[in-house]
Design a protein around this motif. Structure first.
Motif, PDB file in Angstrom:
ATOM      1  N   TYR A  68       4.568   0.730  -0.712  1.00  0.00           N
ATOM      2  CA  TYR A  68       4.378   2.096  -0.207  1.00  0.00           C
ATOM      3  C   TYR A  68       5.026   3.113  -1.163  1.00  0.00           C
ATOM      4  O   TYR A  68       4.453   4.176  -1.437  1.00  0.00           O
ATOM      5  CB  TYR A  68       4.976   2.235   1.203  1.00  0.00           C
ATOM      6  N   GLU A  69       6.213   2.774  -1.644  1.00  0.00           N
ATOM      7  CA  GLU A  69       6.919   3.703  -2.545  1.00  0.00           C
ATOM      8  C   GLU A  69       6.120   3.915  -3.830  1.00  0.00           C
ATOM      9  O   GLU A  69       5.970   5.028  -4.319  1.00  0.00           O
ATOM     10  CB  GLU A  69       8.298   3.128  -2.916  1.00  0.00           C
ATOM     11  N   GLU A  70       5.627   2.804  -4.351  1.00  0.00           N
ATOM     12  CA  GLU A  70       4.860   2.875  -5.588  1.00  0.00           C
ATOM     13  C   GLU A  70       3.618   3.757  -5.396  1.00  0.00           C
ATOM     14  O   GLU A  70       3.330   4.633  -6.220  1.00  0.00           O
ATOM     15  CB  GLU A  70       4.462   1.453  -6.020  1.00  0.00           C
ATOM     16  N   LEU A  71       2.930   3.548  -4.303  1.00  0.00           N
ATOM     17  CA  LEU A  71       1.704   4.320  -4.056  1.00  0.00           C
ATOM     18  C   LEU A  71       2.028   5.782  -3.756  1.00  0.00           C
ATOM     19  O   LEU A  71       1.244   6.687  -4.053  1.00  0.00           O
ATOM     20  CB  LEU A  71       0.897   3.689  -2.906  1.00  0.00           C
ATOM     21  N   TRP A  72       3.190   6.002  -3.174  1.00  0.00           N
ATOM     22  CA  TRP A  72       3.637   7.374  -2.947  1.00  0.00           C
ATOM     23  C   TRP A  72       3.872   8.065  -4.289  1.00  0.00           C
ATOM     24  O   TRP A  72       3.430   9.183  -4.521  1.00  0.00           O
ATOM     25  CB  TRP A  72       4.913   7.362  -2.094  1.00  0.00           C
ATOM     26  N   SER A  73       4.536   7.325  -5.202  1.00  0.00           N
ATOM     27  CA  SER A  73       4.832   7.926  -6.508  1.00  0.00           C
ATOM     28  C   SER A  73       3.560   8.152  -7.310  1.00  0.00           C
ATOM     29  O   SER A  73       3.468   9.056  -8.118  1.00  0.00           O
ATOM     30  CB  SER A  73       5.822   7.052  -7.290  1.00  0.00           C
ATOM     31  N   GLU A  74       2.537   7.336  -7.045  1.00  0.00           N
ATOM     32  CA  GLU A  74       1.255   7.526  -7.751  1.00  0.00           C
ATOM     33  C   GLU A  74       0.426   8.635  -7.107  1.00  0.00           C
ATOM     34  O   GLU A  74      -0.626   8.998  -7.624  1.00  0.00           O
ATOM     35  CB  GLU A  74       0.436   6.221  -7.734  1.00  0.00           C
ATOM     36  N   GLY A  75       0.856   9.120  -5.928  1.00  0.00           N
ATOM     37  CA  GLY A  75       0.131  10.212  -5.279  1.00  0.00           C
ATOM     38  C   GLY A  75      -0.908   9.759  -4.275  1.00  0.00           C
ATOM     39  O   GLY A  75      -1.628  10.571  -3.700  1.00  0.00           O
ATOM     40  N   TYR A  76      -1.033   8.453  -4.051  1.00  0.00           N
ATOM     41  CA  TYR A  76      -2.016   7.963  -3.085  1.00  0.00           C
ATOM     42  C   TYR A  76      -1.542   8.190  -1.653  1.00  0.00           C
ATOM     43  O   TYR A  76      -2.336   8.397  -0.760  1.00  0.00           O
ATOM     44  CB  TYR A  76      -2.266   6.460  -3.277  1.00  0.00           C
ATOM     45  N   LEU A  77      -0.229   8.073  -1.450  1.00  0.00           N
ATOM     46  CA  LEU A  77       0.313   8.181  -0.098  1.00  0.00           C
ATOM     47  C   LEU A  77       1.229   9.386   0.006  1.00  0.00           C
ATOM     48  O   LEU A  77       1.793   9.833  -0.997  1.00  0.00           O
ATOM     49  CB  LEU A  77       1.116   6.913   0.260  1.00  0.00           C
ATOM     50  N   ILE A  78       1.349   9.888   1.234  1.00  0.00           N
ATOM     51  CA  ILE A  78       2.361  10.903   1.483  1.00  0.00           C
ATOM     52  C   ILE A  78       3.232  10.413   2.626  1.00  0.00           C
ATOM     53  O   ILE A  78       2.782   9.656   3.491  1.00  0.00           O
ATOM     54  CB  ILE A  78       1.743  12.277   1.847  1.00  0.00           C
ATOM     55  N   GLN A  79       4.501  10.815   2.576  1.00  0.00           N
ATOM     56  CA  GLN A  79       5.408  10.408   3.649  1.00  0.00           C
ATOM     57  C   GLN A  79       5.973  11.661   4.280  1.00  0.00           C
ATOM     58  O   GLN A  79       6.549  12.504   3.602  1.00  0.00           O
ATOM     59  CB  GLN A  79       6.506   9.501   3.086  1.00  0.00           C
ATOM     60  N   ARG A  80       5.744  11.802   5.589  1.00  0.00           N
ATOM     61  CA  ARG A  80       6.244  12.974   6.291  1.00  0.00           C
ATOM     62  C   ARG A  80       7.302  12.511   7.274  1.00  0.00           C
ATOM     63  O   ARG A  80       7.104  11.533   7.988  1.00  0.00           O
ATOM     64  CB  ARG A  80       5.106  13.668   7.053  1.00  0.00           C
ATOM     65  N   ARG A  81       8.389  13.279   7.328  1.00  0.00           N
ATOM     66  CA  ARG A  81       9.460  12.929   8.243  1.00  0.00           C
ATOM     67  C   ARG A  81       8.895  12.868   9.671  1.00  0.00           C
ATOM     68  O   ARG A  81       8.195  13.769  10.120  1.00  0.00           O
ATOM     69  CB  ARG A  81      10.567  13.988   8.163  1.00  0.00           C
ATOM     70  N   GLY A  82       9.154  11.796  10.370  1.00  0.00           N
ATOM     71  CA  GLY A  82       8.775  11.695  11.782  1.00  0.00           C
ATOM     72  C   GLY A  82       7.334  11.278  12.004  1.00  0.00           C
ATOM     73  O   GLY A  82       6.953  10.938  13.117  1.00  0.00           O
ATOM     74  N   SER A  83       6.503  11.324  10.953  1.00  0.00           N
ATOM     75  CA  SER A  83       5.129  10.909  11.228  1.00  0.00           C
ATOM     76  C   SER A  83       4.681   9.788  10.286  1.00  0.00           C
ATOM     77  O   SER A  83       3.498   9.512  10.143  1.00  0.00           O
ATOM     78  CB  SER A  83       4.170  12.098  11.147  1.00  0.00           C
ATOM     79  N   GLY A  84       5.633   9.171   9.635  1.00  0.00           N
ATOM     80  CA  GLY A  84       5.319   7.961   8.876  1.00  0.00           C
ATOM     81  C   GLY A  84       4.513   8.214   7.616  1.00  0.00           C
ATOM     82  O   GLY A  84       4.519   9.316   7.052  1.00  0.00           O
ATOM     83  N   THR A  85       3.814   7.193   7.188  1.00  0.00           N
ATOM     84  CA  THR A  85       3.117   7.202   5.911  1.00  0.00           C
ATOM     85  C   THR A  85       1.620   7.367   6.125  1.00  0.00           C
ATOM     86  O   THR A  85       1.037   6.707   6.979  1.00  0.00           O
ATOM     87  CB  THR A  85       3.376   5.867   5.192  1.00  0.00           C
ATOM     88  N   SER A  86       1.011   8.271   5.314  1.00  0.00           N
ATOM     89  CA  SER A  86      -0.440   8.475   5.438  1.00  0.00           C
ATOM     90  C   SER A  86      -1.059   8.470   4.049  1.00  0.00           C
ATOM     91  O   SER A  86      -0.373   8.680   3.044  1.00  0.00           O
ATOM     92  CB  SER A  86      -0.750   9.832   6.083  1.00  0.00           C
TER      93      SER A  86
END
Lengths: 485, 485
Positions: A68-86
């Motif tokens: 998840y972290e890797e995909l977040w850093s690549e811009g595929y995922l976003i992580q919002r406080r309280g609403s998890g990963t999208s």
């Protein structure tokens, strides 16, 4: 928390090879990335928690966190406080890759397609006098709402119903056919279908084998010809005149068709009504040749200024008539409801065939039709539509009257279209082309012949057109015919 | 007043021979009398006025007056001041004569019926552990009402829709299959059918010709075997084990089936889930032999404590998988809704076939399903039903636990039934008979084999039964098995 509670579906896009290379982390990373790129995980889609996904895949949570972290850093995922990963919302919309198709022709696909052009789309501003066009709008919306409300007031049964259709509906339909068409039948004699065409297809599949003789009217219903052809049957045509099928011209003995298709109420396409003497002669012919008559009671509901005639099925004493009808014209073809009244052994064979196919119309649709018939709405609607179509027919007839020396309307007694017969010498194809150039579509009679046409003209269907368009279109047609003269 | 306004239908029961004997009056008298006796004119039915009937039949009014009077004097008709003439109410209810049936076997009926016993009615007090039984009741009635209200809020279109189904519905379904089953597809890849069985029937009709090899699982779905058989195909069986189809045992080369039917999510009837390695091997096999795989994603919605696996159709890179599914289990078979995702050329052939048959499900039914999927009700309902069936499954499992030394439950990971495998030496048929004598019905596994069974036991379907009946029935079953020991 068990995996039963995970509903995200992400885990089923993933399949990890435990003993393989690359590493589990690498496999997971690539597969989630691919799922995003291919649109299986849409932008904005929320992903399962790392713990839930790890549990459901049976891997360490650390692996999922890292991915998840890797995909977040690549811009595929976003992580919002309280609403998890999208999945990120701002990904470019990627086209879904097309489903793979076999290269070349696989051995499990037939070489020769069974093609039949049934309809072609037309520009919207065109005035299309298409046969078979209907309207439903004169039906009060409140009636429509009420019958469906009743049909869906309770949850549906959880079992399949009788293949021949809901018994109460069949009883109501049998009652209607007895009263209005003189067909002596009870609930058990009626079989619901999706349309008259499906009834015809089922009869053809049960009765015809390659090489059998199948009789149609000339000119006649091209789909009957096509259906019989797909069974490998030899087509036998018998000419029609102003009164319908020329029963005297039916071949007998070893040339007699095994099944004979006929449209006695309103011969399709010319519009004749088969007189009672011919009806009786047709039944005699069927008896003498051990043939089955398929009576397509086409447009029988829409008679104008002409007394009704009893259906062949009502005159039949020997069980040689399969009677087919439809709700496509009196309501709409979008409902997919038709019916068949046939001799018991034929009906039973059709039930066996249908049991392996679509079985019965959807339960709510059957119940809505039941309420519609039982509460008298069907007969009221038919009365209403008879007036409605009679007015349209009168408009068409009046507008074309000035060219009656060039073109005569035929088949005015019934139906939702007329045959406009051209004086010999006028070129129907050129006239149709000239009309089309001016935005008016008519159907050439030629298309309804298996062999060489013995007259020329068009079918002019008016059922689906607004009165204003009927007049405008008919005027253009009249002008074009006068110019062709 | 024209005859168009006469809606009584009496006139079409009448056909008068003008030049014949007996007289018109005698003919009319006998025909009206017969119509009353045969129930075509029901007790209490109001007749048209003498003037209207005379006009519509084209005869003198005096004749009609005389006939009505005669029938009144015979007691068939009653005449009430101000309300005209009606059929007497107090006539004995006469049975409708049966429709005539052909004597002997007519030449248009096939000699050998295609029979398949699909279901047999059971006494109502019996506890029937039938596979395929479902319930819908946990669905809130308000949801059901709402989706139908939306679907029938306006009058339906008056034209036939796309043969493959409503495009919006197909888009919603494709989205659902992408997300939950990992099947990469768009709206245009999906074809609506009446059921998974109809999808299978259409595929068989398009692909199989007499003598072709058609592969099924052993034990397997008897209807697949039957359907392939009706096409004249040679059936090739491949054994299954606890993990589903033994892909390693599939014949290759000239013995390779042209089409191979498989139930990877929940092997029917034993319940195995095909592991990913076998799925990939199956696709390789299909590629090597140019075969079509029919993936019946049977019961994939109802997984319990087991991770999902990607559909074969999601792994397929060569367009060799036809994927079929149904709403019969997640909603009810009474809706007649299923679907097919298949390689384009196969789908196109099926559309041509379906265009001559039932075409598409009824428009309101399609729109109601669209609202149901689009508003998230489908996925909520599946979640709800997963819990519901998991509880029932747990009850069954718990009640049968004490006899686990005699009978083991198999296929617990998915589906709405289990396979109860008996210890070798126990006689399944005798146990089933003893259970039946005590009011409990189970299905012998033997019925699912084309050849000789290699294990013994029953299918125990619990989806459609109330919890109390599951416990009571399972207790009886356990007692009967213990006594048989």
């Amino acid at each position: 928390m068990t995996s039963t509670s995970i509903q995200d579906g992400l885990e089923l896009l993933i399949h990890l090879e435990r003993r393989g290379k690359p590493s589990l982390q690498r496999q997971l990373l690539e597969q989630v990335r691919r799922a995003i790129l291919q649109g299986q995980l849409a932008p904005g889609r929320r992903l399962p928690s790392t713990r839930a996904l790890a549990e459901s895949l049976g891997i360490s949570r650390n692996i999922v966190v890292a991915v998840y972290e890797e995909l977040w850093s690549e811009g595929y995922l976003i992580q919002r406080r309280g609403s998890g990963t999208s999945v990120a919302d701002d990904l470019p919309s990627l086209p879904l890759p097309p489903r793979p198709a076999p290269a070349g022709t696989p051995r499990w696909l037939p070489q020769r397609p069974t093609a039949l052009g049934i309809s072609c789309p037309l520009p919207p501003d065109v005035i299309a006098f298409q046969p078979g066009g209907v309207v439903i709008a004169p039906l009060p919306l409140g009636v429509w709402n009420a019958v469906w409300k009743e049909a869906t007031a309770c949850l549906p049964p959880t079992a399949i119903g009788p293949t021949a259709g809901d018994l109460e509906l069949r009883a109501a339909l049998a009652d209607y056919l007895r009263r209005t068409r003189g067909v002596p039948c009870g609930a058990e004699d009626v079989l619901l279908t999706a349309s008259a065409m499906q009834a015809l297809e089922l009869i053809a599949r049960v009765t015809l084998r390659p090489g059998d003789l199948a009789g149609i009217e000339e000119p006649g219903y091209p789909i009957a010809r096509h259906l019989f052809g797909t069974r490998g049957a030899q087509i036998v045509t018998t000419p029609v005149d102003a009164d319908g099928l020329r029963v005297d011209a039916l071949p007998g003995g070893s040339s007699a068709p095994l099944v004979q298709y006929v449209t006695p109420s309103h011969q399709f396409p010319l519009g004749g009504r088969l007189p009672i003497a011919r009806r009786l002669a047709l039944l005699e012919w069927a008896s003498a040749n051990d043939s089955l008559i398929i009576e397509d009671d086409y447009d029988s509901e829409f008679r104008f200024d002409a007394p009704p005639l009893p259906a062949l099925a009502g005159l039949d004493q020997e069980g040689r008539v399969a009677y087919i009808g439809t709700f496509s014209k009196v309501l709409t073809p979008a409902l997919r409801l038709g019916y068949l009244v046939a001799p018991a052994p034929l009906r039973q064979q059709i039930v066996l065939l249908k049991r392996l196919g679509d079985q019965h119309p959807s339960w709510p649709t059957q119940r809505a039709l039941l309420a519609f018939i039982r509460d008298g709405h069907l007969e009221r609607h038919i009365r209403r539509m008879r007036r409605h179509y009679a007015e349209k027919r009168a408009l068409l007839s009046k507008t074309l009257a000035p060219i009656s020396h060039l073109a005569q309307l035929r088949g005015l007694e019934a139906g939702l279209h007329v045959f406009l017969e051209l004086r010999p010498g006028l070129d129907a194809r050129r006239i149709a082309q000239a009309a089309f150039a001016r935005g008016v579509v008519v159907t050439l009679l030629d298309a309804f012949y298996a062999g060489k046409p013995d007259r020329g003209g068009f079918l002019v269907g008016y059922g689906g057109l607004e009165p204003e368009k009927i007049v405008r279109g008919a005027r253009i047609l009249a002008e074009v015919i006068e110019q062709e003269q």
